[in-house]
Design an enzyme around this catalytic site. Structure first.
Site, PDB file in Angstrom:
ATOM      1  N   SER A 186     -27.552 -57.485  60.280  1.00  0.00           N
ATOM      2  CA  SER A 186     -28.819 -57.592  59.563  1.00  0.00           C
ATOM      3  C   SER A 186     -30.001 -58.012  60.422  1.00  0.00           C
ATOM      4  CB  SER A 186     -28.671 -58.590  58.402  1.00  0.00           C
ATOM      5  OG  SER A 186     -28.301 -59.868  58.890  1.00  0.00           O
ATOM      6  N   HIS A 214     -25.937 -53.506  54.309  1.00  0.00           N
ATOM      7  CA  HIS A 214     -27.012 -52.669  54.843  1.00  0.00           C
ATOM      8  C   HIS A 214     -26.565 -51.232  55.109  1.00  0.00           C
ATOM      9  CE1 HIS A 214     -29.804 -56.030  55.291  1.00  0.00           C
ATOM     10  NE2 HIS A 214     -28.747 -56.736  55.612  1.00  0.00           N
ATOM     11  N   LYS A 245     -30.101 -53.608  47.937  1.00  0.00           N
ATOM     12  CA  LYS A 245     -30.893 -53.085  49.053  1.00  0.00           C
ATOM     13  C   LYS A 245     -31.154 -51.596  48.824  1.00  0.00           C
ATOM     14  CE  LYS A 245     -29.392 -56.789  52.058  1.00  0.00           C
ATOM     15  NZ  LYS A 245     -28.760 -57.587  50.984  1.00  0.00           N
TER      16      LYS A 245
END
Length: 398
Positions: A186, A214, A245
């Site tokens: 990240s 992610h 996300k």
């Protein structure tokens, strides 16, 4: 006497707070409007949004909004209890079935947040006499889950598989061992070496857990994640990820064998003792899972924008930490200098986050840019020019 003791602890805490401010590590909340859009508003100023995790642009999607409204009309605004009491309303079953179909897994479980998921999964699977092998750049939630488990914590140097194997060699074959890694890191934006991790977990009889926070929605034919992109999903024991996300919603998931999910339902304290998610969130999750499989063009746009941004920043001489993804940091170094860089960016109309220790190592403070599918290339061109000018003025690049 009591007031003196109280004053003593107050003084200590205030001194610690003052110290954080002195070393430029004190954090503040900033009210932000339109954060789901490519351009946002902070303190009445319009800025290019290079700080969002809304990678595919679903956070503001009208179809997700409609799904949330429909769920509220059908099931109510809030949750009624934990899932194991009466909080397991029908939308949970629908959303988890969509999750399992999408990930092509035996079973899956939706959890309240990514942080809660990592704490709960890790502390349920291992305990005091077990071993956890964790990449040094793993997310804080993985570190905290490890601490909560009370297992022995063995951190290997970032993506250093020789170091990991050396640590594995020292453990007994009978010991319960868990290797855990982010798939996309990240703060650096690079990938884990999943093929090698699978090889090592098989060689040393370990479990392998991946965090796709992610990667979910972005990699794989249908956005299933980076493990699926490498065709390794069946060789990874525990796959965790988030909906907050790229999928534009909220919450997290874990998928794996049916026995694993059954075990977590019975042993994961964060699941057992948490109130269920509101119906609106489940409606958005289900819709996002469906949309991400139907709209691969968003992933293509994201990859194009990310590649352009990485290449341009590298061309201007910035250290982007080997980024290979939509997360593109530039290392500044000192905390104070990094904060000044972020302030200059805001003055020029760019919103980006200054990341400081303990999130990153000492003297490696950085500006963390994130690119989305919604960004216009002309806006990215403009941003890169501004970043390069500031970088030269501040001596970050030549």
């Amino acid at each position: 006497m009591h007031s003196e003791k109280q004053l003593s602890w107050e003084v200590k805490i205030k001194k610690e707070l003052a110290y954080l401010e002195e070393i430029s590590q004190k954090r503040e909340l900033v009210t932000t409007e339109f954060a789901e859009q490519p351009w946002l508003m902070i303190d009445g100023c319009r800025m290019l949004n290079l700080a969002s995790n809304n990678y595919l642009g679903y956070a503001g999607d009208e179809r997700l909004k409609k799904a949330m409204v429909d769920a509220v009309h059908t099931y109510g605004a809030g949750a009624t209890a934990s899932r194991l009491i009466i909080g397991n309303h029908p939308l949970y079953e629908q959303a988890e079935q969509a999750l399992v179909n999408w990930k092509k897994a035996e079973a899956g479980l939706i959890i309240n947040s990514g942080y809660n998921a990592n704490l709960g999964i890790i502390s349920a699977l291992v305990s005091r006499n077990d071993l956890i092998y964790s990449d040094k750049l793993n997310h804080a939630s993985i570190v905290d889950g490890t601490l909560l488990s009370r297992a022995k914590h063995l951190r290997y140097q970032h993506n250093d598989l020789d170091h990991l194997e050396a640590l594995l060699k020292k453990s007994s074959i009978e010991a319960r061992k868990l290797i855990v890694t982010d798939t996309i890191f990240s703060m650096d934006g690079d990938f884990a070496y999943l093929e090698d991790l699978v090889r090592l977990k098989e060689r040393y009889n370990a479990m392998l857990m991946t965090d796709e926070a992610h990667g979910s929605g972005i990699y794989g034919k249908n956005g299933e994640g980076y493990a699926c992109h490498l065709h390794l999903q069946k060789k990874i024991d525990i796959q965790m990820g988030t909906f907050s996300k790229a999928l534009g919603s909220f919450g997290a998931y874990v998928v794996g064998k049916k026995w694993l999910i059954d075990y977590l339902k019975n042993r994961m304290r964060g699941f057992i003792y948490s109130t269920a998610l509101p119906p609106a969130i489940l409606g958005a999750i289900k819709t996002a899972i469906e949309l991400v499989q139907e709209e691969p063009e968003r992933r293509t746009l994201l990859q194009m924008n990310s590649e352009y941004f990485r290449e341009k920043l590298t061309y201007y001489g910035f250290n982007i930490c080997g980024s290979q993804s939509q997360i593109v940091p530039i290392v500044i170094g000192e905390n104070e200098k990094t904060m000044k860089f972020a302030k200059r960016l805001r003055k020029e109309g760019i919103a980006a986050i200054a990341v400081r220790p303990p999130t990153v190592p000492e003297n490696e403070a950085r500006i963390r840019f994130t690119v989305t599918a919604l960004h216009d290339k002309k806006d990215l061109e403009w941003a890169v020019e501004k970043i390069s000018i500031i970088g030269k003025e501040m001596g970050v690049v030549e």
